[in-house]
Enzyme design. Structure first.
Site, PDB file in Angstrom:
ATOM      1  N   HIS A  62       0.819  -1.211   0.000  1.00  0.00           N
ATOM      2  CA  HIS A  62       0.000   0.000   0.000  1.00  0.00           C
ATOM      3  C   HIS A  62       0.852   1.260   0.000  1.00  0.00           C
ATOM      4  CE1 HIS A  62      -3.064  -2.770   1.965  1.00  0.00           C
ATOM      5  NE2 HIS A  62      -3.583  -2.428   0.804  1.00  0.00           N
ATOM      6  N   ASP A  78      -6.085   6.586   1.645  1.00  0.00           N
ATOM      7  CA  ASP A  78      -6.702   5.475   0.919  1.00  0.00           C
ATOM      8  C   ASP A  78      -8.203   5.394   1.235  1.00  0.00           C
ATOM      9  OD1 ASP A  78      -6.942   2.944  -0.497  1.00  0.00           O
ATOM     10  OD2 ASP A  78      -4.804   2.691  -0.125  1.00  0.00           O
TER      11      ASP A  78
END
Ligand SMILES: *[C@@H]1O[C@H](CO)[C@@H](O)[C@H](O)[C@H]1NC(C)=O
Ligand SMILES: CC(=O)N[C@H]1CO[C@H](CO)[C@@H](O)[C@@H]1O
Length: 478
Positions: free
Chosen positions: A18, A116
């Protein structure tokens, strides 16, 4: 009148996969636009904390400020067996107070927050400190369209999605086949589904959505996201295709036995096999893959992890004799390591994937189709043998084979059934040896040029990033 430059705060989800695209994005803001960039690291445990710190300090190159947020304890909040789709949103909610304290004491204070889809609880901090707020989910535009549209599907579709007779329709985008469904949609009674619906609703609270893809790769989907008659009326926010943003190679990793071996191989002659850091195969699948590679008679590099579940046949694993050095691969078929001595290279350590894919000897990639691996493969012009395992990988595999034409797909879905050795052999030979492989290679090279063009000065992603930078600057005047 002199105004100061925007200061961008990046808040990725925990986990190297990520974080990596955020590092790439931060680097673009720091180098192209001279913005100050601070990356906030969230970690689940000590190990990942140490690992991410090392990688970040190697990669940030002094270009950004790194803030390690305190580790939080979520053991009381969730079941120890909870999936990532449940853990991540909980972690990101729990980190908000620490993030707030950190922002409150910073000088100069960040003026932009980018996080995110599961990080949007931090938007409350952004609002408090007059920061603009953006979402950067590190996946393709098609999946973002599904995320945005799921709150509507939730109202319109009765019963489980997996029981639908028709593919799920998303306005203006390719439909999603039931067997390709993204994991959180598989069970509507699961908490991970609720988290995903919530994430889709909260996306609309942002000032815009950044996407790690480019206009020319998914033109139809980007058009739908902007069209008021299609998804535009749901999202009502600008979208910025800023990709492909991937890792840079690290010079450290290009030496050693593996690269010595690769240097001796012919161009396009080696199959690279890796399922990413998170995935492990079953014992039976590991065995079939081993035989499949051997039968293909192609050279290969296999990044292997010990299988997760043991097959009933425990005796199989016992009493393996042979080379002492190969004991760590005791779960591979008997005699495999010695038979493949000159053709294959098996490793279990961390390797720099970008550097391997960049090597001219690599000719194909057996991949689980994670989005960052896919982008790396495109940028290096490497065709994929799609081996999707979980999350959005089945959707991605379908897109790569049916839309982009840069991959071949297996007859069975590896997430449901064991893929047999003949099937693996056939697909490897199809790309490496058969005529059909040439067309696929040409296609991936076209995508490669399109990606490079998008990122160059004047290209679509370059322009999207500049437009975004302008909105960051405009926000400073408010
Ligand atoms: C192999 O690839 C490299 C890098 O693309 C290239 O420079 C070289 O000429 C190629 N070798 C052959 C034999 O085609
Ligand atoms: C090499 C690279 O940067 N790719 C990353 C893609 O994501 C996985 C995890 O999802 C990382 O392990 C890889 O390092």
């Amino acid at each position: 009148m002199e105004t100061s430059k925007p200061h961008v705060a990046l808040l990725p989800l925990p986990g190297i996969g990520h974080m990596i695209p955020y590092l790439g994005l931060g680097k673009l803001f720091a180098t192209h636009h001279n913005f100050k960039v601070t990356i906030f690291l969230v970690s689940i445990d000590h190990l990942s904390q140490k690992q991410s710190k090392t990688i970040i300090s190697e990669m940030s190159n002094g270009l950004f400020n790194v803030v390690q947020l305190p580790q939080i304890d979520i053991t009381k909040l969730i079941d120890p067996n909870a999936t990532m789709g449940i853990r991540l949103p909980v972690i990101m909610r729990e980190i908000v107070p620490a993030f707030r304290s950190s922002i409150a004491t910073m000088k100069p204070r960040p003026s932009v927050l980018i996080t995110d889809i599961f990080g949007t609880d931090a938007f409350s901090v952004a609002e408090e400190f007059n920061m603009s707020k953006y979402v950067f989910p590190v996946v393709h535009a098609w999946l973002i369209s599904l995320t945005i549209y799921t709150p509507i599907l939730d109202k319109e579709v009765k019963g489980e999605y997996v029981h639908q007779k028709e593919p799920l329709k998303i306005p203006g985008c390719a439909s999603i086949r039931v067997e390709d469904l993204f994991d959180p949609l598989l069970d509507r009674t699961n908490q991970q589904y609720d988290e995903y619906v919530r994430a889709g609703i909260r996306l609309r609270m942002s000032d815009g959505v950044l996407i790690n893809s480019w206009e020319e790769l998914e033109p139809k989907t980007f058009a739908a996201l902007r069209d008021d008659k299609l998804l535009g009326c749901v999202l009502e926010r600008p979208v910025y295709p800023v990709g492909p943003v991937v890792t840079q190679s690290s010079d450290l990793s290009k030496s050693g036995l593996l690269f010595d071996w690769l240097n001796k191989q012919l161009n396009d002659s080696v199959v690279y096999v890796s399922f990413g850091s998170g995935a492990t195969l079953s014992h039976e699948q590991t065995t079939e893959l081993a035989f499949g590679l051997e039968l293909s008679k192609q050279r290969f590099i296999w990044v292997v992890h010990a299988p997760t579940e043991e097959s009933g046949d425990k005796a199989y694993l016992k009493g393996r004799s042979g080379d002492e050095n190969h004991d760590q691969f005791g779960y591979l078929p008997e005699g495999f390591m010695s038979r493949i001595q000159n053709v294959g290279f098996v490793i279990s350590d961390w390797v720099s994937q970008v550097d391997i894919l960049s090597h001219p000897s690599i000719g194909a990639f057996i991949s689980q189709c994670g989005w960052n691996s896919t982008l790396e493969s495109i940028l290096k012009g490497i065709p994929i043998i799609a081996f999707p395992l979980f999350a959005e990988q089945k959707m991605t595999a379908t897109m790569l084979t049916e839309e982009f034409g840069m991959a071949v797909r297996l007859e069975v879905l590896p997430s449901n059934k064991v893929v047999g050795r003949e099937e693996i052999q056939n697909k490897v030979r199809k790309i490496m040896v058969d005529k059909e492989g040439h067309g696929i290679r040409d296609r991936v090279n076209e995508l490669k040029y399109s990606a490079e063009k998008a990122m160059c000065k004047g290209g679509s992603s370059y322009r999207a990033l500049s437009e975004l930078a302008k909105s960051f600057e405009a926000h400073m005047q408010l």
